[in-house]
Design a protein around this motif. Structure first.
Motif, PDB file in Angstrom:
ATOM      1  N   PRO A 166       0.822  -1.211   0.000  1.00 10.02           N
ATOM      2  CA  PRO A 166       0.000   0.000   0.000  1.00 10.02           C
ATOM      3  C   PRO A 166       0.859   1.265   0.000  1.00 10.02           C
ATOM      4  N   LEU A 167       0.405   2.255  -0.736  1.00  9.73           N
ATOM      5  CA  LEU A 167       1.031   3.570  -0.752  1.00  9.73           C
ATOM      6  C   LEU A 167       0.153   4.486   0.093  1.00  9.73           C
ATOM      7  N   THR A 168       0.675   4.959   1.208  1.00  5.84           N
ATOM      8  CA  THR A 168      -0.145   5.733   2.133  1.00  5.84           C
ATOM      9  C   THR A 168      -0.003   7.229   1.876  1.00  5.84           C
ATOM     10  N   VAL A 169      -1.144   7.900   1.849  1.00  5.98           N
ATOM     11  CA  VAL A 169      -1.187   9.343   1.624  1.00  5.98           C
ATOM     12  C   VAL A 169      -1.971   9.981   2.757  1.00  5.98           C
ATOM     13  N   GLY A 229      -5.336   8.207   1.504  1.00  5.83           N
ATOM     14  CA  GLY A 229      -5.236   7.099   0.572  1.00  5.83           C
ATOM     15  C   GLY A 229      -4.333   5.993   1.072  1.00  5.83           C
ATOM     16  N   LYS A 230      -4.635   4.753   0.668  1.00  2.45           N
ATOM     17  CA  LYS A 230      -3.787   3.602   0.970  1.00  2.45           C
ATOM     18  C   LYS A 230      -3.959   2.500  -0.079  1.00  2.45           C
ATOM     19  N   PRO A 231      -4.063   2.859  -1.370  1.00  2.00           N
ATOM     20  CA  PRO A 231      -4.212   1.825  -2.398  1.00  2.00           C
ATOM     21  C   PRO A 231      -2.952   0.996  -2.526  1.00  2.00           C
ATOM     22  N   ASN A 232      -3.103  -0.255  -2.930  1.00  2.00           N
ATOM     23  CA  ASN A 232      -1.953  -1.131  -3.136  1.00  2.00           C
ATOM     24  C   ASN A 232      -1.359  -0.844  -4.516  1.00  2.00           C
ATOM     25  N   ALA A 233      -0.071  -0.513  -4.535  1.00  2.00           N
ATOM     26  CA  ALA A 233       0.584  -0.112  -5.782  1.00  2.00           C
ATOM     27  C   ALA A 233       0.729  -1.261  -6.772  1.00  2.00           C
ATOM     28  N   GLY A 234       0.602  -2.494  -6.303  1.00  2.00           N
ATOM     29  CA  GLY A 234       0.735  -3.639  -7.196  1.00  2.00           C
ATOM     30  C   GLY A 234      -0.574  -4.089  -7.815  1.00  2.00           C
ATOM     31  N   GLU A 257       4.085   7.965   1.830  1.00  2.00           N
ATOM     32  CA  GLU A 257       5.021   7.021   2.440  1.00  2.00           C
ATOM     33  C   GLU A 257       4.587   5.596   2.118  1.00  2.00           C
ATOM     34  N   MET A 258       5.520   4.658   2.225  1.00  2.00           N
ATOM     35  CA  MET A 258       5.197   3.242   2.064  1.00  2.00           C
ATOM     36  C   MET A 258       5.844   2.465   3.202  1.00  2.00           C
ATOM     37  N   LEU A 259       5.045   1.646   3.881  1.00  2.00           N
ATOM     38  CA  LEU A 259       5.516   0.879   5.024  1.00  2.00           C
ATOM     39  C   LEU A 259       5.610  -0.592   4.662  1.00  2.00           C
ATOM     40  N   ASP A 260       6.559  -1.293   5.272  1.00  2.00           N
ATOM     41  CA  ASP A 260       6.653  -2.733   5.055  1.00  2.00           C
ATOM     42  C   ASP A 260       5.671  -3.454   5.965  1.00  2.00           C
ATOM     43  N   GLU A 261       5.716  -4.787   5.935  1.00  2.00           N
ATOM     44  CA  GLU A 261       4.743  -5.568   6.711  1.00  2.00           C
ATOM     45  C   GLU A 261       4.901  -5.391   8.219  1.00  2.00           C
ATOM     46  N   ARG A 262       6.046  -4.858   8.639  1.00  2.00           N
ATOM     47  CA  ARG A 262       6.275  -4.603  10.074  1.00  2.00           C
ATOM     48  C   ARG A 262       5.927  -3.174  10.460  1.00  2.00           C
ATOM     49  N   GLY A 263       5.497  -2.384   9.493  1.00  8.92           N
ATOM     50  CA  GLY A 263       5.136  -1.001   9.769  1.00  8.92           C
ATOM     51  C   GLY A 263       6.294  -0.034   9.703  1.00  8.92           C
ATOM     52  N   ALA A 264       7.437  -0.485   9.180  1.00 11.74           N
ATOM     53  CA  ALA A 264       8.614   0.376   9.069  1.00 11.74           C
ATOM     54  C   ALA A 264       8.638   1.059   7.705  1.00 11.74           C
ATOM     55  N   SER A 265       9.044   2.311   7.703  1.00 14.13           N
ATOM     56  CA  SER A 265       9.115   3.071   6.464  1.00 14.13           C
ATOM     57  C   SER A 265      10.227   2.515   5.577  1.00 14.13           C
ATOM     58  N   ILE A 266       9.940   2.342   4.296  1.00 12.50           N
ATOM     59  CA  ILE A 266      10.917   1.782   3.358  1.00 12.50           C
ATOM     60  C   ILE A 266      11.744   2.871   2.696  1.00 12.50           C
ATOM     61  N   PHE A 267      11.076   3.913   2.232  1.00 16.36           N
ATOM     62  CA  PHE A 267      11.721   4.965   1.455  1.00 16.36           C
ATOM     63  C   PHE A 267      11.863   6.288   2.211  1.00 16.36           C
ATOM     64  N   GLY A 268      11.411   6.320   3.474  1.00 11.33           N
ATOM     65  CA  GLY A 268      11.258   7.612   4.129  1.00 11.33           C
ATOM     66  C   GLY A 268      10.007   8.279   3.581  1.00 11.33           C
ATOM     67  N   ALA A 269       9.721   9.482   4.041  1.00 12.02           N
ATOM     68  CA  ALA A 269       8.463  10.128   3.670  1.00 12.02           C
ATOM     69  C   ALA A 269       8.681  11.404   2.875  1.00 12.02           C
ATOM     70  N   ILE A 270       7.837  11.577   1.863  1.00 13.81           N
ATOM     71  CA  ILE A 270       7.683  12.879   1.223  1.00 13.81           C
ATOM     72  C   ILE A 270       6.688  13.633   2.100  1.00 13.81           C
ATOM     73  N   ASP A 271       7.084  14.768   2.636  1.00 18.76           N
ATOM     74  CA  ASP A 271       6.234  15.514   3.566  1.00 18.76           C
ATOM     75  C   ASP A 271       6.337  16.989   3.208  1.00 18.76           C
ATOM     76  N   GLN A 272       5.320  17.501   2.534  1.00 14.89           N
ATOM     77  CA  GLN A 272       5.399  18.835   1.957  1.00 14.89           C
ATOM     78  C   GLN A 272       4.223  19.720   2.354  1.00 14.89           C
ATOM     79  N   THR A 273       4.477  21.012   2.367  1.00 10.86           N
ATOM     80  CA  THR A 273       3.450  22.020   2.612  1.00 10.86           C
ATOM     81  C   THR A 273       3.336  22.903   1.379  1.00 10.86           C
ATOM     82  N   VAL A 274       2.115  23.286   1.032  1.00 13.32           N
ATOM     83  CA  VAL A 274       1.880  24.160  -0.113  1.00 13.32           C
ATOM     84  C   VAL A 274       2.096  25.605   0.322  1.00 13.32           C
TER      85      VAL A 274
END
Length: 340
Positions: free
Chosen positions: A219-222, A230-235, A316-333
């Motif tokens: 899942p890709l979490t937004v 959002g949390k759709p599965n990217a696969g 962000e995207m988390l693995d099955e253990r809930g750990a961040s894989i790529f770190g987070a994009i965290d932005q303000t407009v």
């Protein structure tokens, strides 16, 4: 392995190797000064970077420093090429249905793709700047890959072998500028400002069984303004794999090392009210345009607005253990006049 680029005052930053748990890093300066330099000489650089990564995860790197995602640029602060596909046909179907138009049959066999601006990306914690809210500022949460050299006419199998890294992207769109641009028949330009990529890029092997068939099955979490969006599965519902997207990009040209190929907005098929939102038991959305399309289909007009100055977006995207894989994009407009 996991790689990142630290901001250091230069355009291309400094390449570092990041631990699996994203807590520590080592300089990769003795291997390659930048990520692009490593990609240009991947057969030489990759084994040495992997050795640094192993030492870092084994705890044997005394010179390791604490890793801070906020100090990162996008892994490639600029790239020779950035091409974004539209691999989730559900997203395309919604766009067409919202304006009572059919999806051409070719869209299911021939990927959509546009060439974006790659001369300057923004960091994963940098602001999303615009001059006007009237432009219709929207997020687009996606997955992207970085390739090595790819020959013209490469097969899907050869394209798959050329994928070096995987990362996340916020491909910002200015929705209210798109119709007039597309009406000219010459594609996006003003409607596609600088994109931001995740703090960390990872090699496909790091993803284990989640990387299957050239797709990332997680899942890709937004989060929008600190609320789940959002949390759709990217696969799932990905009509074209990354191997197919890379091969499509290389159909009439060679791709050089450091080419970035995006998936397009991640989108899963779902029913219920407006799609439906996480609050209504669905997987939500990866862009505001999608919920607006559902609203138009169901109620005749959109009710949800686009991003406003001060709004925040986290991808962000988390693995099955809930750990961040790529770190987070965290932005303000923010309004561009606030930029120093």
């Amino acid at each position: 392995m996991k790689l990142a680029t630290l901001k250091n005052g230069s355009r291309d930053g400094a390449l570092i190797v990041v631990s699996r748990d994203l807590t520590r890093y080592l300089s990769a300066a003795m291997v390659a000064p930048t990520l692009q330099a490593a990609l240009d000489n991947w057969d030489f650089a990759a084994p040495q970077l992997a050795a640094l990564y192993q030492a870092l995860n084994d705890g044997g790197a005394a010179e390791a420093r604490p890793f801070d995602e906020s100090q990162c640029h996008s892994p490639l602060p600029r790239a020779y090429q950035w091409a974004d596909g539209s691999a989730y046909i559900n997203h395309v179907e919604l766009v067409r249905k919202a304006r009572n138009a059919e999806v051409p049959a070719s869209f299911y066999t021939d990927p959509l793709m546009y060439q974006g601006g790659s001369d300057s990306f923004v960091g994963p914690r940098d602001r999303i700047y615009a001059l006007s809210e009237e432009w219709g500022i929207d997020l687009e949460a996606e997955v992207a890959v970085v390739t090595g050299d790819v020959k013209m006419g490469a097969s899907d199998a050869d394209a798959a072998k050329a994928i070096r890294l995987v990362m996340l992207v916020n491909d910002v769109s200015l929705r209210n500028l798109i119709p007039n641009e597309l009406a000219k028949g010459f594609g996006f330009f003003n409607s596609k400002p600088a994109s931001a990529f995740s703090p960390v890029a990872v090699t496909p092997d790091e993803l284990g069984a989640h990387w299957t068939g050239g797709k990332l099955h997680l899942p890709l979490t937004v989060t929008l303004n600190h609320q789940p969006f959002g949390k759709p599965n990217a696969g799932e519902d990905m009509t074209f794999s990354f191997a197919q997207l890379v091969a499509h990009a290389a159909r009439t040209r060679e791709l050089c090392a450091g080419t970035i190929i995006g998936s397009g907005t991640v989108s899963n098929k779902q029913g219920g009210l407006h799609g439906s939102s996480i609050a209504n038991g669905g997987v939500g959305y990866c862009c505001l345009a999608e919920v607006r399309m559902y609203e138009t289909i169901e109620g005749g007009q959109p009710a949800t607005g686009y991003l406003k100055f001060g709004d925040s977006v986290r991808i962000e995207m988390l693995d099955e253990r809930g750990a961040s894989i790529f770190g987070a994009i965290d932005q303000t407009v923010a309004h561009y006049r606030e930029k120093g």
